[in-house]
Design a protein around this motif. Structure first.
Motif, PDB file in Angstrom:
ATOM      1  N   GLY A  30       0.817  -1.214   0.000  1.00 35.58           N
ATOM      2  CA  GLY A  30       0.000   0.000   0.000  1.00 35.58           C
ATOM      3  C   GLY A  30       0.847   1.259   0.000  1.00 35.58           C
ATOM      4  O   GLY A  30       0.515   2.255  -0.660  1.00 35.58           O
ATOM      5  N   THR A  31       1.951   1.220   0.721  1.00 33.61           N
ATOM      6  CA  THR A  31       2.847   2.379   0.765  1.00 33.61           C
ATOM      7  C   THR A  31       3.449   2.640  -0.609  1.00 33.61           C
ATOM      8  O   THR A  31       3.461   3.781  -1.086  1.00 33.61           O
ATOM      9  CB  THR A  31       3.973   2.158   1.802  1.00 33.61           C
ATOM     10  OG1 THR A  31       3.391   1.945   3.087  1.00 33.61           O
ATOM     11  CG2 THR A  31       4.932   3.329   1.834  1.00 33.61           C
ATOM     12  N   LEU A  32       3.931   1.585  -1.249  1.00 33.29           N
ATOM     13  CA  LEU A  32       4.511   1.745  -2.588  1.00 33.29           C
ATOM     14  C   LEU A  32       3.462   2.265  -3.564  1.00 33.29           C
ATOM     15  O   LEU A  32       3.742   3.168  -4.360  1.00 33.29           O
ATOM     16  CB  LEU A  32       5.107   0.427  -3.094  1.00 33.29           C
ATOM     17  CG  LEU A  32       5.768   0.480  -4.462  1.00 33.29           C
ATOM     18  CD1 LEU A  32       6.939   1.473  -4.476  1.00 33.29           C
ATOM     19  CD2 LEU A  32       6.247  -0.900  -4.886  1.00 33.29           C
ATOM     20  N   SER A  33       2.267   1.731  -3.470  1.00 37.87           N
ATOM     21  CA  SER A  33       1.190   2.193  -4.336  1.00 37.87           C
ATOM     22  C   SER A  33       0.925   3.682  -4.131  1.00 37.87           C
ATOM     23  O   SER A  33       0.774   4.439  -5.103  1.00 37.87           O
ATOM     24  CB  SER A  33      -0.078   1.380  -4.064  1.00 37.87           C
ATOM     25  OG  SER A  33      -1.131   1.824  -4.884  1.00 37.87           O
ATOM     26  N   HIS A  34       0.881   4.120  -2.876  1.00 39.26           N
ATOM     27  CA  HIS A  34       0.662   5.536  -2.585  1.00 39.26           C
ATOM     28  C   HIS A  34       1.803   6.400  -3.124  1.00 39.26           C
ATOM     29  O   HIS A  34       1.581   7.506  -3.615  1.00 39.26           O
ATOM     30  CB  HIS A  34       0.494   5.773  -1.082  1.00 39.26           C
ATOM     31  CG  HIS A  34      -0.823   5.313  -0.563  1.00 39.26           C
ATOM     32  ND1 HIS A  34      -0.927   4.551   0.569  1.00 39.26           N
ATOM     33  CD2 HIS A  34      -2.088   5.474  -1.018  1.00 39.26           C
ATOM     34  CE1 HIS A  34      -2.202   4.274   0.793  1.00 39.26           C
ATOM     35  NE2 HIS A  34      -2.928   4.822  -0.168  1.00 39.26           N
ATOM     36  N   GLU A  35       3.029   5.883  -3.041  1.00 34.84           N
ATOM     37  CA  GLU A  35       4.180   6.662  -3.512  1.00 34.84           C
ATOM     38  C   GLU A  35       4.139   6.892  -5.021  1.00 34.84           C
ATOM     39  O   GLU A  35       4.456   7.979  -5.489  1.00 34.84           O
ATOM     40  CB  GLU A  35       5.485   5.978  -3.107  1.00 34.84           C
ATOM     41  CG  GLU A  35       5.756   6.057  -1.619  1.00 34.84           C
ATOM     42  CD  GLU A  35       7.015   5.328  -1.186  1.00 34.84           C
ATOM     43  OE1 GLU A  35       7.672   4.689  -2.030  1.00 34.84           O
ATOM     44  OE2 GLU A  35       7.347   5.404   0.013  1.00 34.84           O
ATOM     45  N   VAL A  36       3.750   5.876  -5.777  1.00 30.96           N
ATOM     46  CA  VAL A  36       3.751   6.041  -7.235  1.00 30.96           C
ATOM     47  C   VAL A  36       2.488   6.708  -7.759  1.00 30.96           C
ATOM     48  O   VAL A  36       2.456   7.125  -8.920  1.00 30.96           O
ATOM     49  CB  VAL A  36       4.030   4.707  -7.985  1.00 30.96           C
ATOM     50  CG1 VAL A  36       5.389   4.161  -7.613  1.00 30.96           C
ATOM     51  CG2 VAL A  36       2.935   3.682  -7.747  1.00 30.96           C
ATOM     52  N   THR A  37       1.458   6.827  -6.913  1.00 29.16           N
ATOM     53  CA  THR A  37       0.248   7.542  -7.325  1.00 29.16           C
ATOM     54  C   THR A  37       0.178   8.925  -6.685  1.00 29.16           C
ATOM     55  O   THR A  37      -0.784   9.652  -6.908  1.00 29.16           O
ATOM     56  CB  THR A  37      -1.031   6.752  -6.968  1.00 29.16           C
ATOM     57  OG1 THR A  37      -1.055   6.521  -5.556  1.00 29.16           O
ATOM     58  CG2 THR A  37      -1.120   5.457  -7.732  1.00 29.16           C
ATOM     59  N   ARG A  38       1.204   9.268  -5.908  1.00 33.53           N
ATOM     60  CA  ARG A  38       1.289  10.563  -5.220  1.00 33.53           C
ATOM     61  C   ARG A  38       0.081  10.794  -4.321  1.00 33.53           C
ATOM     62  O   ARG A  38      -0.487  11.889  -4.283  1.00 33.53           O
ATOM     63  CB  ARG A  38       1.412  11.703  -6.223  1.00 33.53           C
ATOM     64  CG  ARG A  38       2.660  11.686  -7.044  1.00 33.53           C
ATOM     65  CD  ARG A  38       2.664  12.865  -7.974  1.00 33.53           C
ATOM     66  NE  ARG A  38       3.864  12.887  -8.796  1.00 33.53           N
ATOM     67  CZ  ARG A  38       4.068  13.762  -9.740  1.00 33.53           C
ATOM     68  NH1 ARG A  38       3.176  14.698  -9.995  1.00 33.53           N
ATOM     69  NH2 ARG A  38       5.168  13.731 -10.436  1.00 33.53           N
ATOM     70  N   THR A  39      -0.317   9.766  -3.609  1.00 39.98           N
ATOM     71  CA  THR A  39      -1.450   9.872  -2.695  1.00 39.98           C
ATOM     72  C   THR A  39      -0.995  10.574  -1.415  1.00 39.98           C
ATOM     73  O   THR A  39      -0.013  10.155  -0.796  1.00 39.98           O
ATOM     74  CB  THR A  39      -2.012   8.470  -2.365  1.00 39.98           C
ATOM     75  OG1 THR A  39      -2.417   7.850  -3.582  1.00 39.98           O
ATOM     76  CG2 THR A  39      -3.195   8.569  -1.414  1.00 39.98           C
ATOM     77  N   GLY A  40      -1.703  11.609  -1.029  1.00 39.64           N
ATOM     78  CA  GLY A  40      -1.344  12.349   0.185  1.00 39.64           C
ATOM     79  C   GLY A  40       0.046  12.940   0.069  1.00 39.64           C
ATOM     80  O   GLY A  40       0.390  13.570  -0.924  1.00 39.64           O
ATOM     81  N   THR A  41       0.847  12.703   1.089  1.00 38.54           N
ATOM     82  CA  THR A  41       2.208  13.245   1.096  1.00 38.54           C
ATOM     83  C   THR A  41       3.249  12.201   0.712  1.00 38.54           C
ATOM     84  O   THR A  41       4.456  12.462   0.801  1.00 38.54           O
ATOM     85  CB  THR A  41       2.554  13.808   2.495  1.00 38.54           C
ATOM     86  OG1 THR A  41       2.444  12.751   3.451  1.00 38.54           O
ATOM     87  CG2 THR A  41       1.621  14.961   2.856  1.00 38.54           C
ATOM     88  N   ALA A  42       2.819  11.018   0.293  1.00 38.13           N
ATOM     89  CA  ALA A  42       3.749   9.940  -0.056  1.00 38.13           C
ATOM     90  C   ALA A  42       4.568  10.310  -1.284  1.00 38.13           C
ATOM     91  O   ALA A  42       4.038  10.844  -2.261  1.00 38.13           O
ATOM     92  CB  ALA A  42       2.979   8.651  -0.311  1.00 38.13           C
ATOM     93  N   LYS A  43       5.867  10.053  -1.193  1.00 38.18           N
ATOM     94  CA  LYS A  43       6.772  10.344  -2.307  1.00 38.18           C
ATOM     95  C   LYS A  43       7.712   9.169  -2.514  1.00 38.18           C
ATOM     96  O   LYS A  43       8.208   8.592  -1.555  1.00 38.18           O
ATOM     97  CB  LYS A  43       7.604  11.599  -2.023  1.00 38.18           C
ATOM     98  CG  LYS A  43       6.775  12.856  -1.954  1.00 38.18           C
ATOM     99  CD  LYS A  43       7.640  14.052  -1.678  1.00 38.18           C
ATOM    100  CE  LYS A  43       6.772  15.292  -1.549  1.00 38.18           C
ATOM    101  NZ  LYS A  43       7.530  16.447  -1.124  1.00 38.18           N
TER     102      LYS A  43
END
Length: 153
Positions: A30-43
């Motif tokens: 889920g973290t990796l997914s958020h990072e590549v979709t720029r979800t929230g502050t994830a980079k």
């Protein structure tokens, strides 16, 4: 292609997607997914991008990064990994690679058109020539990126 789009596509097309690739690069899926979709502050971090690239063998992130910087990438052959600092041997390697470039170009251009496969072979040979040139410079001392007398790299 933008580097984040390349990262997203790499993750999406990896077998099992983020759920499979994430743990392999030290992230929850889920973290990796958020990072590549720029979800929230994830980079997506550089070290994670490198791990993703090496693990998957997919160079889209690297190539997108280079393209955004006005550069290109070429695969380097084993000659740089083989070591050895014999200047004459490295010069011989470079001359052999140069003849390989000439051979591929002349064979490809014989019919006045170069196919995508012929271009791919030429690019491979040019990459090997560049690598042997770098190996020659390294054999001269100071490494391939050492400054020259004029001060440039």
């Amino acid at each position: 292609m933008h580097v984040i789009d390349a990262a997203y596509n790499l993750v999406e097309q990896y077998p099992g997607g983020a759920a499979s690739l994430g743990p392999r690069v030290g992230k929850a899926g889920g973290t990796l997914s958020h990072e590549v979709t720029r979800t929230g502050t994830a980079k997506l971090g550089l070290e994670t991008a490198v791990r993703m690239t090496v693990l998957s063998g997919d160079y889209r992130i690297l190539e997108a990064f280079a393209a955004q910087c006005g550069r290109m990438t070429l695969p380097l052959p084993e000659v740089l990994q083989e070591g050895g600092n014999n200047v004459l041997a490295r010069l011989g390697d470079m001359l052999r690679e140069q003849s390989d470039v000439v051979r591929e170009v002349t064979m490809a251009a014989a019919d006045d058109k170069i196919t995508p496969n012929e271009r791919k072979r030429i690019v491979k040979e040019v990459g090997e020539l560049i690598a042997t040139g770098a190996a020659l410079i390294a054999a001269l001392g100071g490494g391939a990126n050492a400054p020259t007398e004029g001060g440039g790299a």
